[in-house]
Design a protein around this motif. Structure first.
Motif, short mmCIF file in Angstrom:
data_model
loop_
_atom_site.label_atom_id
_atom_site.label_comp_id
_atom_site.label_asym_id
_atom_site.label_seq_id
_atom_site.Cartn_x
_atom_site.Cartn_y
_atom_site.Cartn_z
N THR A 18 -3.52 3.61 12.56
CA THR A 18 -4.04 4.89 12.11
C THR A 18 -4.99 5.44 13.16
O THR A 18 -5.51 4.70 14.00
N HIS A 19 -5.19 6.74 13.13
CA HIS A 19 -6.17 7.34 14.04
C HIS A 19 -7.44 7.61 13.25
O HIS A 19 -7.45 7.61 12.02
N LYS A 34 -6.25 10.17 4.02
CA LYS A 34 -7.68 10.46 4.06
C LYS A 34 -8.03 11.57 3.07
O LYS A 34 -9.07 12.21 3.18
N ASP A 41 2.51 6.41 2.27
CA ASP A 41 1.66 5.29 2.67
C ASP A 41 0.24 5.64 2.26
O ASP A 41 -0.51 6.29 3.01
N ALA A 42 -0.12 5.22 1.08
CA ALA A 42 -1.41 5.62 0.51
C ALA A 42 -2.58 5.12 1.34
O ALA A 42 -3.65 5.74 1.36
N GLU A 43 -2.40 4.00 2.01
CA GLU A 43 -3.53 3.44 2.75
C GLU A 43 -3.85 4.22 4.02
O GLU A 43 -4.93 4.07 4.60
N ARG A 44 -2.91 5.05 4.48
CA ARG A 44 -3.20 5.90 5.64
C ARG A 44 -3.92 7.18 5.24
O ARG A 44 -4.51 7.84 6.07
N ASP A 73 -2.01 12.55 8.84
CA ASP A 73 -2.12 11.10 8.96
C ASP A 73 -0.78 10.39 8.85
O ASP A 73 -0.74 9.16 8.80
N PRO A 126 -10.33 13.86 8.05
CA PRO A 126 -9.38 14.37 7.07
C PRO A 126 -9.13 15.86 7.31
O PRO A 126 -10.07 16.63 7.50
N GLY A 167 0.81 -1.20 0.00
CA GLY A 167 0.00 0.00 0.00
C GLY A 167 0.85 1.25 0.00
O GLY A 167 0.34 2.35 0.06
N THR A 168 2.14 1.09 -0.06
CA THR A 168 3.01 2.26 -0.07
C THR A 168 3.33 2.64 -1.50
O THR A 168 3.61 1.78 -2.33
N ILE A 169 3.26 3.93 -1.75
CA ILE A 169 3.70 4.39 -3.06
C ILE A 169 5.11 4.91 -2.90
O ILE A 169 5.38 5.73 -2.01
#
Lengths: 269, 386, 86
Positions: free
Chosen positions: A35-36, C16, C11-14, C62, A40, A10-12
């Motif tokens: 994550t919290h 928002k 980290d695209a999955e974090r 994030d 956003p 999931g990291t770009i």
């Protein structure tokens, strides 16, 4: 423009990290890995991050006990790698006093919102300041009760629309916002007062320094320290996340002056 | 009272005579110190003021902390912090001041904060407030009602012991007369308080060489912490606010099985049982003896633990069909628990009433053995014709 | 003076999708994606030209960014006479 790809984790990343590049920024392990759940564009996590960076850099993780109030930031109680007590709304400075008085060599700070500290709990913070308790009180000020959905607090600004001031805060009906650090300036037991902001990267970096000065004030036993930090709340302000910093700059910063308000002479400049 | 991983406050030796002539409030305060209490908050309010005065002098002598707080709400939260940091902490207040503290008292049950709270109340009108959870919710503090200065001394030791044994806050409910009556007391931990206590593996002292601890009443859990069985993984919901509530209720049942205490006398052949709590029990007991001298077979019950209430004692009395006369200095509060206890199988008469002097602090003319004797005569069951 | 060379791991999955990072990047090398991540937000994609200035990481609520920057050369000593040759 080079193309990028999404790695399986999931990291770009840029296709490769070139030799000769060193990592210069990563989030502090004191923030935990999960994550919290904050909105956003919320500014609170920025403040919490630089606070944790200070504690990590000062080597104080094992020596710290923090007290969290009730608000969106309460979620960090389950994430931070620090001994933590949860307090009732407004009560954190009293609870922190109890901890600091029995464990005087620990670094003890409170983390509260403007709803918690300046609205519900103004008595607790005023008396802790008056008594000169050697704690660091931290207020994340987004001028709203964020967790309940965006209602007026003691720091909501004139004209600010909230769910309890639908046509905007009107002094005739709703009074005026409170500037807490300024109020405490004359207290002899208060050693350090400052207000920071997190609406720009530069402001975030400056806030980190303000936190450091406050924590150093405590480490040296100089007295009560308090840092208020303006944080974006697009949800509570009814703006988009991207508009948060602009709202903060235009509506909050003119009312709540950013900078150091009181600094003990014992701290090196 | 040493604590493994903190610089100790209160490491000063606890000197003092084994016996002393002290008023109840002072005796309780001294016993708390002998029991290792090293953090005290108080707010001057009649009739608990003297506990604060005593602590203000005595705490510094043993290296502890005494804070005259600016409000009871601040005080209870300071005690929460100190107790959560692993130090024996106490606050004494009175009636209205107790009302101010209710939110934190209820949440301290949920958060499992083992603090000791003292209500030196005005009359006995706080029985409901003390026993019906001390705040919102279905859960309750442990409530102890000493009947003498000596019992107050034992109760201080016992309160801290039970608080840490169960990790549950404890309330000591006294009154004006207990606080201000001087008696000779002996300071020694009662035998039921010498068993070893569990280590304070929950105390927030700074995470030295260990994972962090989170003390919360909100049912929040940190990663890896099990809740009702399993741990949680990333992304799972961290908060179950109802979990501490269910645990508190379950704990209350266990406490009830293990810690219910009651004083009884002259029950074997009783045809009427007189019951009262706190120091008023002594007046009721004396009246029961006077009644015996007049030929009335009167028995006596004095609940010591108001929570857990000795329902079983009253259930037995109810099963035997013996009427109960309840004497208390209020408009009828413990009488409700007595009615619950006898389960409708025996007559219950309320022979108490609000009886204070005009100031609203002290006790009035009802608190008198001869008055109670008169009430006993009124409700004593008529003998059946032979 | 040559611009620093850097890059970021995102980290695209974090993410928002707050987009606070986009305008703070001085060389403007961040652009929001078209695709969304697992929680339904668009995320920043890095183009060439990153200088490793860390401003995106500072503003990101994030903590999505890790920042890398080229190692600086050792500074010249002020007195050439005391220069130590490798």
């Amino acid at each position: 423009m080079s193309s990028t790809h999404v790695e399986q984790s999931g990291t770009i990343a840029a296709p490769d990290v070139k030799a000769g590049l060193e990592k210069v920024f990563t989030r502090s392990p004191l923030l935990g890995t999960d994550t919290h759940s904050l909105c956003p564009g919320c500014g609170e996590p920025n403040a919490v991050r630089v606070l944790m960076e200070n504690i990590e850099e000062m080597g104080e993780r094992e020596n710290t006990v923090c007290v969290l109030g009730i608000g969106c930031y309460t979620a960090f109680a389950a994430l931070m790698d620090l001994d933590t007590q949860q307090a009732m709304h407004g009560r954190a400075p009293a609870q922190a006093t109890g901890i600091k008085r029995v464990l005087p060599d620990r670094l003890v700070f409170t983390l509260q919102g403007d709803g918690d500290m300046i609205t519900e709990g103004i008595q607790e913070v005023i008396h802790a300041a008056a008594r000169g308790e050697k704690i660091t009180a931290i207020c994340l000020n987004n001028a709203a009760f964020g967790e309940t959905g965006g209602h007026m607090t003691a720091t909501s600004v004139i004209g600010q629309r909230t769910k309890s001031t639908l046509e905007g805060r009107d002094p005739a009906r709703h009074g005026y916002p409170i500037r807490l650090p300024e109020m405490l300036t004359g207290f002899e037991g208060v050693a350090y007062l400052a207000r920071g902001s997190v609406h720009t990267p530069v402001a975030v970096k400056k806030t980190k320094k303000l936190f450091r000065a406050a924590l150093e004030t405590q480490k040296r036993g100089l007295g009560f320290s308090l840092v208020e930090v303006l944080t974006m709340c697009p949800t509570g302000w009814f703006v988009t996340p991207a508009e948060g910093p602009k709202f903060q700059e235009e509506r909050l910063v003119p009312v709540f002056r950013v900078g150091e308000i009181k600094r003990p002479k014992e701290l090196e400049v | 009272m040493s604590h493994p991983d903190r610089e100790s406050i209160g490491s000063g030796a606890t000197l003092g005579p084994a016996r002393a002539f002290l008023e109840g409030g002072h005796a309780l305060a001294e016993a708390a110190i002998r029991a290792g209490c090293r953090f005290y908050c108080g707010y001057p309010m009649t009739p608990s003021t003297e506990v604060l005065e005593y602590m203000a002098k005595r705490m510094p002598e043993v290296g502890g902390v005494c804070i005259n707080v600016e409000a009871e709400i601040e005080g209870i939260n300071m005690v929460w912090g100190a107790a959560g940091a692993g130090v024996r902490a106490m606050i004494a207040s009175t009636t209205n001041g107790m009302s101010l503290m209710q939110e934190s008292l209820a949440e301290m049950v949920l958060g499992r904060i083992p603090a000791v709270v003292v209500n030196m109340g005005r009359a006995q009108g706080d029985y409901n407030q003390c026993t019906r959870s001390g705040g919102h919710g279905s859960h309750r503090m442990i409530v102890l009602a000493p009947g003498s200065a000596q019992e107050a001394v034992e109760t201080a030791y016992r309160a801290f012991h039970l608080a840490e044994k169960w990790r549950h806050p404890v309330l000591i409910y006294g009154d004006f007369m207990l606080s201000h009556t001087s008696e000779t007391v002996t300071f020694a931990p009662p035998p039921d308080t010498v068993e070893p206590l569990p280590e304070k593996t929950w105390a927030t002292t700074g995470a030295r060489g260990r994972k962090p601890r989170l003390l919360t009443s909100l049912g929040m859990r940190i990663e890896g912490e099990p809740a009702g069985g399993g741990g949680i993984g990333p992304g799972e919901h961290r908060t179950d606010t109802t979990a501490p509530m269910r645990e508190a209720v379950k704990r209350h049942l266990e406490i009830a099985r293990a810690e219910t205490r009651v004083e009884t006398a002259m029950l074997d052949d009783a045809e009427l049982v007189v019951t009262a709590f706190g120091i008023l029990g002594r007046f009721a007991k004396y009246a029961a003896r006077l009644a015996r001298e007049e030929g009335m077979r009167v028995g006596y019950v004095r609940p010591y633990t108001l929570v857990p209430f000795p329902y079983a004692t009253f259930a037995e009395i109810g099963a035997r069909g013996i009427p109960v006369a309840v004497f208390e200095n209020n408009a009828g509060q413990m009488v409700q628990d007595v009615r619950l206890g006898v389960e409708g199988r025996a007559k219950v008469d309320f022979i108490g009433g609000i009886s204070m002097d005009g100031s609203g602090f002290g006790v009035g003319p009802n608190v008198d053995a001869l008055h109670i004797l008169e009430k006993i005569r009124e409700v004593y069951p008529q003998r059946r014709a032979a | 003076m040559a611009k620093a060379v850097g890059t970021v791991h995102i980290d695209a999955e974090r993410c928002k999708g707050c987009e606070l990072c986009i305008p703070v990047c001085p060389p403007r090398v961040l652009e929001m994606s078209v695709e969304v991540n697992a929680i339904g937000f668009r995320y920043p994609i890095l183009h060439d030209g990153c200088t490793g200035c860390e401003l995106c990481a500072e503003i990101c609520p994030d903590y999505c960014f890790e920042v890398f920057r080229e190692v600086k050369a050792a500074p010249r000593p002020s007195n050439p006479a005391s220069e130590v040759h490798a």
